[in-house]
Design an enzyme around this catalytic site. Structure first.
Site, PDB file in Angstrom:
ATOM      1  N   GLY A   1      31.644 -11.685  16.088  1.00  0.00           N
ATOM      2  CA  GLY A   1      32.793 -12.112  15.278  1.00  0.00           C
ATOM      3  C   GLY A   1      33.110 -11.096  14.199  1.00  0.00           C
ATOM      4  CD  GLU A   2      29.399  -7.736  10.541  1.00  0.00           C
ATOM      5  OE1 GLU A   2      28.477  -8.559  10.732  1.00  0.00           O
ATOM      6  OE2 GLU A   2      29.228  -6.654   9.970  1.00  0.00           O
ATOM      7  NE  ARG A   3      28.888  -4.901  16.480  1.00  0.00           N
ATOM      8  CZ  ARG A   3      27.758  -4.886  17.182  1.00  0.00           C
ATOM      9  NH1 ARG A   3      27.733  -5.343  18.426  1.00  0.00           N
ATOM     10  NH2 ARG A   3      26.653  -4.396  16.656  1.00  0.00           N
TER      11      ARG A   3
ATOM     12  N   GLY B   1      36.740  -7.093  12.090  1.00  0.00           N
ATOM     13  CA  GLY B   1      36.826  -5.735  11.543  1.00  0.00           C
ATOM     14  C   GLY B   1      37.837  -4.900  12.311  1.00  0.00           C
TER      15      GLY B   1
ATOM     16  CD  GLU C   1      27.319 -11.601  11.514  1.00  0.00           C
ATOM     17  OE1 GLU C   1      28.353 -11.371  10.890  1.00  0.00           O
ATOM     18  OE2 GLU C   1      26.569 -10.703  11.908  1.00  0.00           O
TER      19      GLU C   1
END
Ligand SMILES: Cc1cc2nc3c(=O)[nH]c(=O)nc-3n(C[C@H](O)[C@H](O)[C@H](O)COP(=O)(O)OP(=O)(O)OC[C@H]3O[C@@H](n4cnc5c(N)ncnc54)[C@H](O)[C@@H]3O)c2cc1C
Length: 394
Positions: free
Chosen positions: A256-258, A261, A253
């Site tokens: 994808g978040e990084r 961002g 997860e």
């Protein structure tokens, strides 16, 4: 081209990257128009109040919360690049806190449910989340463990057909407004990385306490919660993914978040660059535009080069991610580089504005305060460096 043709640089030429199509560009325009017309006018007010829940509903109506999500759950069925477009264009809302709250919904909480959840969980949470009827948050960080995810203490203990969860989570974005949380727990503390399990916990379950609204340096439009889980009883059906595989699920997860961002950071840097460029042509000192001083011109050149390098790194990494690779090293590089350059650019833009840069009225100081989080959230610079360094076997 004929041999005697003269090549002249065309700085105004279209510079669309090859990962984007005409459809992406049309989407870009509609998200930008929405952000400018419906969100940006409220940006100042939302710094005081946090942005209202109707933003989720409205974005759901417009299809913006499910751009890259499957159509069977109400999404648009678009490719990964459409979520990059959303992250990039939402900067025109002038509200880092809003962008973050939306990204938690679309790129932090939803992907693990879609990737690891049961059909029932997808129907229960993803469908309303895409419609903007349900708000989601993600709970990894705890008062005693942030970078060291393996050090979390929140426990989920099996009790018949149920699990009982005890612990606390902090700095949780959307934590006060959310209807459900993707929660990282330990089910077997002696099993190391194989002792973690994710849960999908309704925030109105007895024992979930929204303890405190946390005040912070920037991202004021977002809500940030300290949460307590006091003997929260959930059925075994609340387990998200495989029991014991939660650590690997959440590391996936985080990639994808990084990346999303990083895309948002580059776009925010570009926006404040553009705003400052405009200012540099309007403001005069010693009888000339401040942008015409060589020192200022070079500042813009440095900033533009940094932004472009980060953008290319984000796009090439996004391309690999969209192709199904798992480019952890490159994602870490993109996250690190984009966050750093965005903060440097925002800082330089304050400098170019002079005293005006320090004033709230121009909004440049807010961009700096908001972007400062990118070097900390979703894995600090130091953790990114460690991931990159370790990827070389060190
Ligand atoms: C506004 C905001 C919103 C957030 N939203 C969420 C959210 O929605 N959900 C969620 O789960 N979390 C969220 N976070 C938490 C965020 O991801 C963590 O703050 C971040 O991962 C760092 O953890 P920490 O704060 O515990 O710092 P620590 O881990 O205590 O780190 C402190 C310092 O030590 C350094 N350090 C730690 N370990 C190492 C190491 N091995 N090598 C070198 N240096 C090291 C760090 O780089 C840092 O400089 C949010 C944070 C903020 C501020």
């Amino acid at each position: 081209m004929s041999a005697d043709a003269v090549l002249k640089p065309d700085f105004a030429a279209r510079r669309r990257h090859f990962i984007f199509t005409d459809e992406h560009e049309a989407l870009r325009e509609s998200i930008r128009a929405f952000a400018i017309k419906e969100l940006a006018p409220h940006a100042e007010e939302w710094e005081e109040t946090t942005f209202p829940d109707w933003v989720f509903k409205r974005m759901g109506e417009l299809g913006f919360l499910g751009l890259d999500k499957p159509e069977e759950y109400g999404g648009q069925g678009g490719d990964y690049y459409s979520s990059l477009v959303l992250a990039e264009e939402l900067v025109h809302a002038h509200s880092g806190g809003l962008t973050m709250g939306v990204a938690v919904q679309t790129d932090m909480a939803m992907p693990p449910i879609l990737a690891f959840g049961t059909e029932e969980q997808k129907q229960q949470w993803v469908v309303p989340a895409i419609a903007g009827d349900a708000i989601l948050c993600l709970g990894i960080t705890e008062p005693d463990a942030g970078s060291d995810v393996a050090g979390i203490k929140t426990r989920a203990v099996r009790d018949g057909d149920d699990y009982v969860i005890t612990g606390s989570k902090t700095y949780i974005t959307n934590g006060h407004r959310a209807h459900a949380i993707v929660l990282v727990t330990k089910t077997d503390p002696d099993a190391g990385y194989d002792g973690f399990t994710l849960f999908l916990v309704p925030m109105d379950a007895p024992g979930v306490v929204r303890e405190k609204k946390l005040a912070k340096l920037g991202m004021h439009a977002s809500d940030t919660a300290l949460l307590a889980f006091q003997d929260v009883r959930v059925p075994a059906g609340a387990v998200l993914g495989q029991v014991g595989k939660g650590f690997y699920h959440i590391m996936w997860e985080l990639q994808g978040e990084r990346l999303i961002g990083a895309a948002g950071a580059v776009a925010a840097a570009q926006r404040v660059f553009d705003q400052t460029l405009q200012y540099a042509t309007e403001r005069t000192a010693f009888g000339r535009q401040i942008g015409k001083f060589q020192v200022t011109r070079h500042k813009f050149a440095e900033m533009a080069t940094k932004i472009e390098s980060a953008r290319q790194l984000v796009y090439s990494t996004a391309w690999r991610f969209a192709e199904g690779h798992y480019p952890v090293r490159e994602i870490s590089m993109a996250k690190l580089h984009a966050s750093r350059i965005a903060v440097e650019v925002a800082d330089e833009c304050i400098q170019i504005h002079g005293g005006a840069g320090y004033m709230k009225e121009y909004g440049v100081e807010r961009v700096w305060r908001d972007l400062r989080l990118n070097r900390i959230g979703a894995g600090t610079d130091e953790i990114m460096l460690d991931v990159i360094g370790r990827s070389y076997g060190l």
